[in-house]
Design a protein around this motif. Structure first.
Motif, short mmCIF file in Angstrom:
data_model
loop_
_atom_site.label_atom_id
_atom_site.label_comp_id
_atom_site.label_asym_id
_atom_site.label_seq_id
_atom_site.Cartn_x
_atom_site.Cartn_y
_atom_site.Cartn_z
N GLU A 21 0.85 -1.19 0.00
CA GLU A 21 0.00 0.00 0.00
C GLU A 21 0.89 1.23 0.00
OE1 GLU A 21 -3.24 -0.35 -0.22
OE2 GLU A 21 -3.19 -2.51 0.04
N ASN A 22 0.58 2.17 -0.86
CA ASN A 22 1.26 3.45 -0.86
C ASN A 22 0.22 4.52 -1.07
OD1 ASN A 22 3.94 3.45 -0.25
ND2 ASN A 22 4.67 3.28 -2.34
N LYS A 23 0.63 5.75 -0.79
CA LYS A 23 -0.30 6.84 -1.04
C LYS A 23 -0.59 6.91 -2.54
CE LYS A 23 -0.91 11.73 -0.08
NZ LYS A 23 -0.37 12.84 0.71
N ASN A 66 4.94 4.88 -6.65
CA ASN A 66 5.95 3.96 -7.14
C ASN A 66 6.91 3.49 -6.05
OD1 ASN A 66 7.00 6.63 -7.16
ND2 ASN A 66 8.75 5.87 -8.30
N GLY A 95 10.40 2.22 -6.33
CA GLY A 95 11.34 2.11 -7.42
C GLY A 95 10.62 2.27 -8.73
N MET A 132 12.78 -5.68 -5.45
CA MET A 132 12.49 -4.26 -5.73
C MET A 132 13.55 -3.35 -5.13
SD MET A 132 8.47 -4.02 -5.00
CE MET A 132 7.30 -5.08 -5.84
N TYR A 133 13.57 -2.09 -5.65
CA TYR A 133 14.37 -1.05 -5.01
C TYR A 133 13.79 -0.85 -3.62
CZ TYR A 133 16.32 0.25 -9.52
OH TYR A 133 16.98 0.26 -10.71
N TYR A 134 14.66 -0.62 -2.64
CA TYR A 134 14.16 -0.49 -1.28
C TYR A 134 13.58 0.91 -1.09
CZ TYR A 134 13.58 -1.18 3.64
OH TYR A 134 13.02 -1.30 4.88
N ASP A 135 12.30 1.03 -1.31
CA ASP A 135 11.65 2.34 -1.32
C ASP A 135 10.35 2.26 -0.53
OD1 ASP A 135 11.28 4.95 -1.98
OD2 ASP A 135 10.68 4.61 -4.04
N PHE A 136 10.42 1.65 0.66
CA PHE A 136 9.17 1.46 1.43
C PHE A 136 9.07 2.43 2.60
CE2 PHE A 136 10.46 -2.70 -0.27
CZ PHE A 136 9.42 -2.88 -1.16
N THR A 159 20.00 -2.83 -7.69
CA THR A 159 19.15 -2.34 -6.59
C THR A 159 19.96 -2.02 -5.34
OG1 THR A 159 18.63 -4.64 -6.17
CG2 THR A 159 16.94 -3.34 -7.26
N TYR A 193 20.84 1.55 -4.77
CA TYR A 193 19.78 2.42 -4.28
C TYR A 193 20.10 2.90 -2.86
CZ TYR A 193 14.94 4.04 -4.54
OH TYR A 193 13.81 4.81 -4.63
N GLN A 194 20.88 2.09 -2.16
CA GLN A 194 21.25 2.43 -0.78
C GLN A 194 22.63 3.09 -0.71
OE1 GLN A 194 18.90 1.83 1.24
NE2 GLN A 194 17.71 0.40 0.03
N HIS A 245 1.99 8.57 4.11
CA HIS A 245 0.77 7.81 4.32
C HIS A 245 -0.08 8.48 5.39
CE1 HIS A 245 2.59 3.71 2.87
NE2 HIS A 245 2.81 4.69 2.04
N PRO A 277 7.42 6.61 3.02
CA PRO A 277 8.47 5.81 2.40
C PRO A 277 9.69 6.65 2.01
CG PRO A 277 6.36 5.49 1.27
CD PRO A 277 6.17 6.59 2.25
N ARG A 278 9.47 7.91 1.66
CA ARG A 278 10.61 8.78 1.35
C ARG A 278 10.64 9.88 2.40
NH1 ARG A 278 8.32 9.23 -4.38
NH2 ARG A 278 8.32 7.03 -4.94
N TYR A 328 13.48 5.11 -14.71
CA TYR A 328 12.08 4.72 -14.91
C TYR A 328 11.58 5.16 -16.27
CZ TYR A 328 12.60 4.61 -9.79
OH TYR A 328 13.05 4.41 -8.52
#
Lengths: 277, 154, 297, 342
Positions: A238-240, A252, A254, A273-277, D221, D224-225, D280, D286-287, D304
């Motif tokens: 779930e994401n916004k 999204n 990633g 997946m890209y770690y974007d949680f 991936t 990404y970190q 959220h 998440p970001r 992307y």
């Protein structure tokens, strides 16, 4: 003009207060033709409008096998859900959907299924549960592990009772330590611990998880210990979301647009997946 | 903005019988009590004012005033306890500082300050309230509808 | 000057008095100064200081930039005007004086926008704040880098901003309204003014509060007017006129005019200028029974 | 179609001809010290002295704010109205080659899966007239991302300045051809000798940047970190200036405005750089720090877009560098990534 952002009007046919801050609605389209033609798959979600306040995303919690209406369950947290919460039977709201992918239930024929849900994570899983129960003969053992912070916070209490009464479903209800009431007959403990106790067999078996991130994290490691393969563990991300159709650019993870390509993924897919949680 | 507003604006523009909408933000302890006294004493005054009661003038955020104009107010009145009489000791002193700055900002932005009025009215000053409302209503009636805000493109 | 700065930075990092130096460095082409975060003593040579160092780095001391706070105790390279913002942050309880090392830089002025720089600091490219600067020798510091500067600002502040304010004041309300309508209509709601301002440190801005939605987020006239008025109002009595909001604005909205107008109002009404004494409360959170006005009936 | 010519002195005629056809004429004008695209009435408003306008012309295909539905709440229920969009024809004059390439990128997002007709209907009616660059600045980097002032991608008509104060016009698309035909009175064919063209100015490609290396590095991936993200981008303080001036940024918000009795639903520009963009309702984000948001912007442009939509995410116009208050230069990050992956 085809307007992607124009909701369909729905009427609240039934409203039910699940917990002090969680409500369920049963919605029917105003447009009678649409009532007939509307279909969705289990695991898909919709965008629900409270006019003047905005739209909010949550899953469709009934099973596609039960046609003619949509059910949804949501917790009052912000502007839109607060507005929706104040609506009652007979009021009008908006619905856009269904969006997203779905649980591949047809591929699960003949397998055992374990459902693991926490708190407000039960509604998405409920759609799958109902779907499976409606075609009960297609599947092996069905185990449900559901927990919440306290007894009051358990949603679908009537349905839980119903599942509990069935012989062909193993239901484990639990509340976090300290959340029990004197007459509580279920388990006490966090969901992953109860899952360990339930110990579903990993062979020829599927697990479906939905709940808070921390519960998912620990349940995944329990499943791993039990011997579940990452390919057999499903969850919904779930994401916004705002648009629901892959345009607005915020859901999204990633390179994956949850609203179009998700929200249902296996644990194996999530790990890539890209770690974007 | 609601359609109700725009319709009403159009209606008022075309007739001589413009009735301004005035929003009054008042404190619970003094001005509201004063207005209440005017009511219980059966004093009559212009019906153009819509009152919003707040605990204290210190609670009145300048944003409320902007929001009132946005929503179609032709004038805004802000009123509370006289200096020294605040139920919470000093809320009105804080409010006064804020208004000094805010009024200067509004003036600088070109908003007609006659549409933004301030006053101190105590719980016993029902007469002052009646006079004030009558005067403010007349003044704003003379100014006409507040088109600066109503014409803003939304 | 840069040499002294680097030495001081090296010393602070090696002794552990500071964990990160917030300063300026060159961009790749060496055409612009850009903020730098130096954590290792052998990297201090990246630090520079010249009239291109226009950013107000105090923004990085606020809670808006949590990942910078996590780097440890900061030492900040600050011009007098930047220190004014730090002073306000301290007086509002956002930063503790002992939690930040202030490396004050003597400053002869900066360029308003870096693109105007042609290698020489001329008065025409300096912002109004520099012409009226009374803190060329920084006022609240742990160390001062650079020589003492003899400069007396004019008795009454001068410059384009003040002229324009006077000119606007002389106009009719209607003319002022059309002027601001035109200015604010250009707003694209990118919130660069807010993000560039170290005094706009709320983690959740009023525009992001949506129950109810006080300020409409759409960039139409109504939403733009509300946003710009409220932003200015929230800085009343706090703004130090560092000019970062206007410099950051991609639409060149004359935010300095509204800000300075309120600075002048506060000066007239409460005899207060923000950014000089960290021990005095900002004027909008205190009051005096003697405050006078002429408009409350 | 053969090259046609347009006298600079006759731009006014072109403008009136366009306006007579009922279309809007948009061109670069000086506004409050910036060169921006604006709808204009006469040729005198146009400026020729610019590298690239500060704002993009995407606002004519994807407005900053637009109504997608209106509603009135009554006792009986809700009256809901969609919008039947009939946008005007728009002619954008004086676009640059880099920016012209961006419409294809925007289109790929707005037509992915379902068509967003708010976008497509507008884009169908826009005619882009590009003028080849004869001046550049330090921030231009189109040649680094495989474009150039000479590229005609996305333009309907491509103009080159000649030394005798004319434009040489080449129709690139059918729409462009139709445009020249429709306004044939203004365009003419050269009779005398071939005109001399003003030379195009090309920015030097940035040597350190290797596009393949960037994509390969981003594809992993674990990168990404990487510590690179916070190190290079922590100075970003999270305004939306870069995204709002970017010709390929497409993110938007859907929001309701009005009262309990009625109002409208709007589609507004939004930026992935804002901290509440992905937050959220539960409070989880998440970001949650700025470098993660900046990383998303970079990934979106260089990973992307190319992978998912097979279009370019960055056209090298350099606007994000010019408007950035802290001078966070996207090419510096590209260069750094190219170098560490060696």
């Amino acid at each position: 003009m085809e307007n992607l952002y124009l909701p369909k009007l729905v009427t609240i046919e039934d409203a039910y207060l699940e917990t002090p801050d969680v409500k369920s609605f049963r919605l029917v389209f105003k447009d009678e033709a649409l009532r007939e033609s509307f279909t969705f798959k289990t695991g898909q979600f919709g965008l629900y409008s409270a006019f003047g306040l905005g739209e909010s995303t949550f899953c469709i919690s009934n099973a596609p096998t039960r046609k003619g209406y949509i059910q949804c369950t949501f917790r009052k947290t912000g502007r839109v859900t607060g507005g929706l919460f104040d609506l009652s039977i007979g009021d009008t709201m908006g619905f856009r959907g269904p969006f997203g992918n779905h649980f591949p239930i047809d591929e699960w024929k003949g397998k055992d299924i374990t459902f693991i849900a926490g708190g407000i994570g039960l509604p998405p899983v409920r759609s799958v549960i109902l779907n499976c129960l409606d075609r009960r003969e297609d599947f092996g053992d069905i185990t449900i592990v559901y927990g919440s912070r306290c007894v009051e916070d358990l949603v679908y209490k009537n349905e839980l009772q119903h599942w509990n009464d069935r012989d062909d479903v193993a239901l484990y209800q639990t509340v976090d330590p300290g959340g029990e009431t004197p007459d509580w007959k279920g388990e006490v403990g966090f969901v992953p611990m109860i899952l360990e106790k339930a110990a579903p067999k990993p062979k020829n078996s599927i697990a479906v998880i939905c709940g808070p991130p921390i519960m998912i994290k620990f349940s995944l490691s329990v499943l791993e210990e039990l011997g579940f393969s990452d390919n057999d563990v499903y969850t919904t991300l779930e994401n916004k979301m705002k648009c629901g159709v892959g345009k607005c650019g915020r859901c999204n993870v990633g390179d994956i647009y949850i609203c179009k390509e998700g929200p249902v993924y296996t644990a194996a897919e999530i790990k890539k997946m890209y770690y974007d949680f | 903005m609601s359609q109700e507003n725009t319709e009403e604006t159009q209606a008022t523009e075309t007739t001589e019988t413009f009735e301004p909408k005035i929003m009054a933000f008042v404190c619970n302890w003094c001005t509201y009590a004063g207005a209440d006294l005017a009511g219980t004493s059966r004093m009559e005054y212009r019906p153009n004012v819509r009152i919003i009661k707040l605990p204290c003038t210190g609670r009145i955020d300048p944003l409320f005033i902007i929001k009132a104009f946005e929503n179609g107010a032709d004038g805004v009145l802000v009123s509370g306890c006289h200096p020294g009489d605040c139920h919470y000791t000093a809320g009105n002193y804080h409010a006064k500082r804020r208004w000094i700055a805010f009024r200067s900002l509004m003036e600088f932005t070109g908003i007609d300050t006659r549409r933004l009025q301030f006053s101190w009215i105590s719980a016993s000053e029902a007469l002052k309230w009646v006079d004030l409302i009558n005067n403010v209503t007349d003044e704003i009636k003379a100014l006409g509808p507040f088109m600066d805000f109503k014409n803003l493109k939304g | 000057m840069e040499k002294a700065l680097r030495e001081k930075a090296r010393e602070l990092l090696t002794t552990g008095e500071a964990n990160v130096i917030i300063g300026y460095e060159w961009n790749r082409r060496k055409t612009r100064a850009t903020p730098a975060f130096i954590t290792k003593a052998d990297e201090v040579d990246r630090l520079i200081f010249n009239p291109l160092c226009v950013n107000n780095l105090s923004i990085y001391l606020t809670r808006k930039n949590k990942d910078i706070l996590r780097m440890g105790k900061p030492a900040i390279v600050a011009k007098g005007c930047d220190i004014k913002n730090i002073v306000v942050l301290i007086s509002e309880g956002q930063v503790k004086r002992e939690d930040v090392v202030i490396i004050g830089m003597s400053c002869n002025g900066v360029v308003y926008k870096q693109g105007l720089w042609k290698g020489e600091l001329r008065p025409e490219i300096m912002p109004v704040k520099c012409h009226n600067c009374d803190v060329r020798n920084p006022h609240l510091t742990d160390f001062v880098i650079g020589d003492h500067i003899d400069f007396t600002p004019p008795e009454t502040p001068r410059g384009m901003v003040f002229d324009k304010i006077a000119a606007l004041d002389a106009k009719t309300p209607g003319e002022r309204w059309s002027f601001w309508l035109e200015e604010f209509s250009r707003c694209i709601k990118c919130y660069a003014c807010r993000q560039a301002c170290s005094l706009c440190y709320c983690e959740r801005c009023i525009t992001e509060k949506n129950v109810p939605q006080w300020i409409e987020t759409s960039a139409h006239q109504r939403g733009n007017i509300a946003w710009n008025l409220v932003r200015a109002m929230h800085l009343a009595g706090r703004c130090t006129f560092c000019g970062e909001c206007e410099r950051s604005c991609p639409a060149n909205i004359k935010l300095n005019l509204v800000n300075q107008k309120l600075v002048l109002t506060v000066k007239d009404a409460f005899d207060f200028k923000s950014g000089y004494d960290e021990k005095i409360h900002p004027p909008m959170i205190v009051f005096s029974p003697d405050d006078t006005e002429n408009f409350i009936k | 179609m053969k090259a046609m010519y347009l006298k600079k002195a006759e731009l006014g005629k072109l403008i009136s001809s366009v306006q007579d056809s009922g279309a809007l004429f948009v061109g670069p004008v000086v506004d409050a010290g910036n060169v921006v695209y604006k709808e204009i009435g006469s040729a005198s408003e146009l400026t020729g002295d610019y590298i690239i306008p500060v704002t993009t012309y995407k606002q004519w295909v994807f407005p900053q704010t637009e109504v997608v539905a209106t509603f009135a709440v009554t006792k009986e229920g809700v009256d809901l109205d969609g919008v039947d969009l009939d946008p005007p024809d728009v002619v954008v004059f004086g676009a640059r080659a880099c920016e012209a390439a961006s419409l294809a990128s925007l289109r790929s997002v707005f037509t992915w899966g379902e068509d967003d007709e708010f976008y497509t209907r507008r884009e169908d009616r826009i005619t882009v007239i590009t003028v080849g660059c004869t001046a550049i600045d330090d921030e231009c980097f189109c040649t680094t991302v495989e474009l150039s002032p000479a590229s005609t991608t996305g333009s309907d008509i491509y103009l080159r300045e000649t030394t005798d104060d004319e434009y040489m016009a080449v129709a690139v698309t059918k729409k462009g051809e139709a445009f020249i035909k429709a306004h044939h009175g203004v365009f003419h064919q050269k009779r005398a000798a071939e005109p001399e063209l003003v030379e195009l100015k090309l920015p030097e490609p940035i040597k350190g940047i290797k596009k393949e290396k960037i994509s390969a590095w981003l594809a992993r991936t674990d990168n990404y970190q990487s510590e690179l993200w916070p190190r290079l981008t922590r100075k970003c303080f999270g305004c939306g200036a870069c995204t709002f001036s970017c010709p390929t940024c497409h993110c938007f918000d859907i929001t309701d405005e009005g009262t309990a009795f009625g109002g409208e639903r709007r589609k507004n520009w939004d930026a992935c750089q804002f901290d509440h963009f992905t937050a959220h309702a539960s409070g989880h984000n998440p970001r949650d720090t700025q470098f993660k948001r900046w990383r998303n912007r970079f990934m979106c442009k260089f990973k992307y877009y190319p992978d998912k939509f097979k279009t370019t995410g960055c056209v090298g116009c350099g606007r994000c560098i010019r408007v950035c208050p802290v001078r966070l230069d996207i090419t510096e990050v590209m260069e750094e990534i190219s170098q560490i992956s060696e």
